[in-house]
Design a protein around this motif. Sequence first.
Motif, short mmCIF file in Angstrom:
data_model
loop_
_atom_site.label_atom_id
_atom_site.label_comp_id
_atom_site.label_asym_id
_atom_site.label_seq_id
_atom_site.Cartn_x
_atom_site.Cartn_y
_atom_site.Cartn_z
N PRO A 1 0.86 -1.34 -0.04
CA PRO A 1 0.06 0.02 0.14
C PRO A 1 0.85 1.26 -0.03
CG PRO A 1 -0.67 -1.62 1.43
CD PRO A 1 0.45 -2.31 1.06
N GLY A 2 0.40 2.22 -0.75
CA GLY A 2 1.19 3.55 -1.05
C GLY A 2 2.14 3.55 -1.97
N SER A 3 2.22 2.50 -2.79
CA SER A 3 3.16 2.63 -4.10
C SER A 3 2.38 2.66 -5.15
CB SER A 3 4.06 1.13 -4.04
OG SER A 3 4.38 1.24 -5.24
N PRO A 4 2.69 3.38 -6.14
CA PRO A 4 1.95 3.30 -7.37
C PRO A 4 1.50 2.10 -8.06
CG PRO A 4 3.76 4.96 -7.60
CD PRO A 4 4.00 4.11 -6.28
N TRP A 5 2.31 0.97 -7.66
CA TRP A 5 2.29 -0.37 -8.11
C TRP A 5 1.63 -1.37 -7.10
CZ3 TRP A 5 7.06 -1.88 -11.33
CH2 TRP A 5 7.22 -1.60 -12.47
N SER A 6 0.85 -0.61 -6.19
CA SER A 6 0.38 -1.39 -4.93
C SER A 6 -0.65 -2.29 -5.72
CB SER A 6 -0.56 -0.40 -4.27
OG SER A 6 -1.16 -1.33 -3.02
#
Length: 202
Positions: free
Chosen positions: A28-33
């Motif tokens: 969670p929180g990553s552009p690739w979540s």
Amino acid sequence: MAARGLIHGPLGHTGLHICVDMQRLFAPGSPWSVPWAQKVLPAIEELVASHPQRTLFTRFIPAARPGEAPGTWARYYERWAEITLANIDPDLVELMPTLARFVPPAKVLDKHVYSPWTEGRLDALLNGSGIDTLIITGGETDVCVLATVLGAIDRGFRTVLVTDAICSSADATHDALMELYRSRFSEQVEAVAMEMVLESWR
């Protein structure tokens, strides 16, 4: 289609757990979540804890900068410039913390493409090791897990896919790939739940 169980018998001492790309890059929180990653993480952690010395984590390492990759990967990283190493927190390539604590004795193999086989280091690690069975978890079902599974099949490894320990960011293609694994590869992929793997691999 329901899983048929471990049709080729119990798992023995010649197995290796390959955990595919369970990194902060997909948390969670990553552009690739990948939202499902958090749901399958406890099951993966339980398997790793039972066999840390028989676990290999792969990590997907993005290109250094936009456009710095071969062929169509250059275009890919123009699209995903925000994910290149120059533009992300370097900690994002690390394993999720609850898994990183098992290294060592678990090992880590870095790769720059979907497949862990392409760059040759996985073949080198397995050659002469006596390992003939690969137990596969991680993400994503329809990308890096797919590449890992197909490479294992091509090399003749017994391939066990842990159905409740793999994840994708796309439900439709996850479901389609599960059907593919269980039908078209029914003799070469044993798709089973984690409970069965833990009971069999002691």
